[in-house]
Design a protein around this motif. Structure first.
Motif, PDB file in Angstrom:
ATOM      1  N   HIS A 185      -8.667  -3.086  -2.136  1.00  0.00           N
ATOM      2  CA  HIS A 185      -9.311  -1.720  -1.631  1.00  0.00           C
ATOM      3  C   HIS A 185     -10.911  -2.138  -1.803  1.00  0.00           C
ATOM      4  O   HIS A 185     -11.701  -1.604  -0.972  1.00  0.00           O
ATOM      5  CB  HIS A 185      -8.905  -0.227  -2.190  1.00  0.00           C
ATOM      6  N   LYS A 199       0.205   9.976   0.176  1.00  0.00           N
ATOM      7  CA  LYS A 199      -1.153   9.093   0.753  1.00  0.00           C
ATOM      8  C   LYS A 199      -2.345   9.987   0.938  1.00  0.00           C
ATOM      9  O   LYS A 199      -1.955  11.122   1.684  1.00  0.00           O
ATOM     10  CB  LYS A 199      -1.127   8.219   1.708  1.00  0.00           C
ATOM     11  N   GLU A 234      -2.257  -5.501  -3.296  1.00  0.00           N
ATOM     12  CA  GLU A 234      -1.429  -5.025  -1.869  1.00  0.00           C
ATOM     13  C   GLU A 234      -0.872  -6.382  -1.535  1.00  0.00           C
ATOM     14  O   GLU A 234      -1.494  -7.028  -1.095  1.00  0.00           O
ATOM     15  CB  GLU A 234      -2.164  -4.251  -0.946  1.00  0.00           C
ATOM     16  N   ASP A 294      -3.158  -0.405   5.535  1.00  0.00           N
ATOM     17  CA  ASP A 294      -4.008  -1.471   5.270  1.00  0.00           C
ATOM     18  C   ASP A 294      -3.289  -2.496   5.477  1.00  0.00           C
ATOM     19  O   ASP A 294      -3.710  -3.701   4.394  1.00  0.00           O
ATOM     20  CB  ASP A 294      -4.026  -1.193   3.700  1.00  0.00           C
ATOM     21  N   CYS A 343       0.816  -1.415   0.119  1.00  0.00           N
ATOM     22  CA  CYS A 343       0.108  -0.039  -0.107  1.00  0.00           C
ATOM     23  C   CYS A 343       0.848   1.237   0.141  1.00  0.00           C
ATOM     24  O   CYS A 343       0.722   2.214  -0.771  1.00  0.00           O
ATOM     25  CB  CYS A 343      -1.026  -0.068   1.189  1.00  0.00           C
ATOM     26  N   GLN A 379      -5.330  -6.009   4.546  1.00  0.00           N
ATOM     27  CA  GLN A 379      -5.832  -6.443   3.030  1.00  0.00           C
ATOM     28  C   GLN A 379      -4.496  -7.015   2.248  1.00  0.00           C
ATOM     29  O   GLN A 379      -4.959  -7.310   0.992  1.00  0.00           O
ATOM     30  CB  GLN A 379      -6.533  -5.498   2.467  1.00  0.00           C
TER      31      GLN A 379
HETATM   32 MN    MN Z   1      -4.070   0.717   0.577  1.00  0.00          MN
END
Ligand code: MN
Ligand code: PEP
Length: 336
Positions: A270, A129, A296, A307, A100, A310
């Motif tokens: 996402h 970000k 990711e 994140d 990420c 995920q």
């Molecule tokens: Mn991310």
């Protein structure tokens, strides 16, 4: 108003129409993209009478401009985004992976090394970000970009990072291969227009509450400004369901096939927000005809700075990609 011209018109037919528009004090812009040729009437359309300018022999059809994306629609299934010796298109399938957010050079190197050994050619890594919370890590910024550039060069990979502001474009365009517009910026039209002035491919993620039409119109902004290297990315939309982070609109992949020739990739990370769903969703996306996935990936997901829930491991990604050729065959795709 948009005035579409017939594909074969003589100079006298064109002169007749252009002369008429000028005589009515209508300002217009002529736009061409492949076979498609049209006039965008910018001002003065109040000077037209009903039935004008449809009655000119050069005119194919006339449309109110608001809902049209003529440039996006003019790109057919042969359209391809080329980057170095790779192609992202309806005939290819791209596996894009990486963390990420880049948090150090050592981490990025370790991830890229493993991905490259697995044959992954596209390296994603967040540097600037846009975080929902002001207390979340906002990325390493320029330092992260330098790391991504260095590591992508080391492993001969195509680099991908998100940009968040117009002021970053010049710096990023020289260093990074593919620039990503995140979901939160899909309708940042000044940013999209500026991206039209460079040649780097742009991954345009779907706005989390955007319709397909709004998404394609966002792509139209980039293409109209001069850059047709656009890759659409379905990353899930907001619904009432909260088991997953967003709801992946798999039918968007299918719908977009009929609507335009732009490549469409899917982000299972996402959209689901859950590492346990990445495999099935990646396979579903490929079976639905997606032109790639962006996943990711980290050597140790728990340690990913953003994140982490995920991310999947490189080994898990391999277990997904090894089965992809069977699904890619359904759509006659080859590896990017
Ligand atoms: Mn991310
Ligand atoms: C990302 O890909 O890093 C990201 C933030 O995605 P999205 O804009 O889709 O939320």
């Amino acid at each position: 108003m948009i005035v579409f011209l017939k594909s074969k018109i003589s100079k006298s037919e064109a002169d007749e129409l252009f002369g008429f528009l000028k005589s009515r004090k209508i300002s217009f812009e002529e736009i061409r993209c492949g076979e498609t040729r049209f006039l965008y009437l910018c001002s003065g359309i109040d000077n037209l009478k009903p039935g004008e300018p449809e009655n000119f022999s050069a005119v194919k059809r006339v449309s109110g401009a608001e809902n049209e994306h003529p440039l996006v629609s003019s790109l057919d299934e042969n359209f391809a985004v080329k980057i170095k010796n790779h192609t992202v298109s309806k005939k290819h399938f791209a596996v894009m992976a990486g963390p990420c957010t880049i948090s150090s050079e050592e981490e990025a190197d370790k991830i890229a090394s493993a991905l490259s050994k697995s044959g992954v050619k596209f390296l994603r890594g967040g540097t600037f970000k846009l975080r929902t919370s002001p207390y979340s890590f906002g990325g390493l910024g320029k330092e992260g970009v330098d790391i991504l550039q260095k590591i992508a060069q080391k492993y001969d990979m195509i680099s991908i990072t998100e940009l968040t502001e117009i002021s970053q474009i010049e710096f990023l365009a020289d260093k990074i291969d593919i620039l990503q517009v995140g979901t939160r910026n899909m309708q940042n039209y000044p940013l999209l227009r500026e991206l039209g002035h460079i040649n780097n491919p742009v991954i345009l993620k779907r706005g989390m509450s955007s319709s397909l039409k709004e998404w394609l119109l966002a792509a139209e902004h980039i293409i109209k400004s001069g850059n047709s290297n656009v890759i659409l990315c379905e990353r899930g939309i907001k619904t009432f369901e909260n088991y997953t982070r967003n709801t992946l609109d798999i039918s968007a992949v299918s719908a977009l096939k009929n609507m335009c020739g732009l490549p469409v990739i899917v982000d299972p990370s996402h959209s689901t927000g859950r590492s346990d769903m990445i495999k099935s969703v990646s396979w579903a996306a490929t079976a639905a005809g997606a032109d790639g996935i962006i996943v990711e990936t980290h050597f140790n997901p728990d340690s990913a700075i953003c994140d982490s829930r995920q991310h999947i491991t490189v080994e898990e990604l391999n277990s997904i990609t090894e089965k992809l050729p069977v699904l890619m065959k359904l759509w006659d795709k080859e590896k990017s």
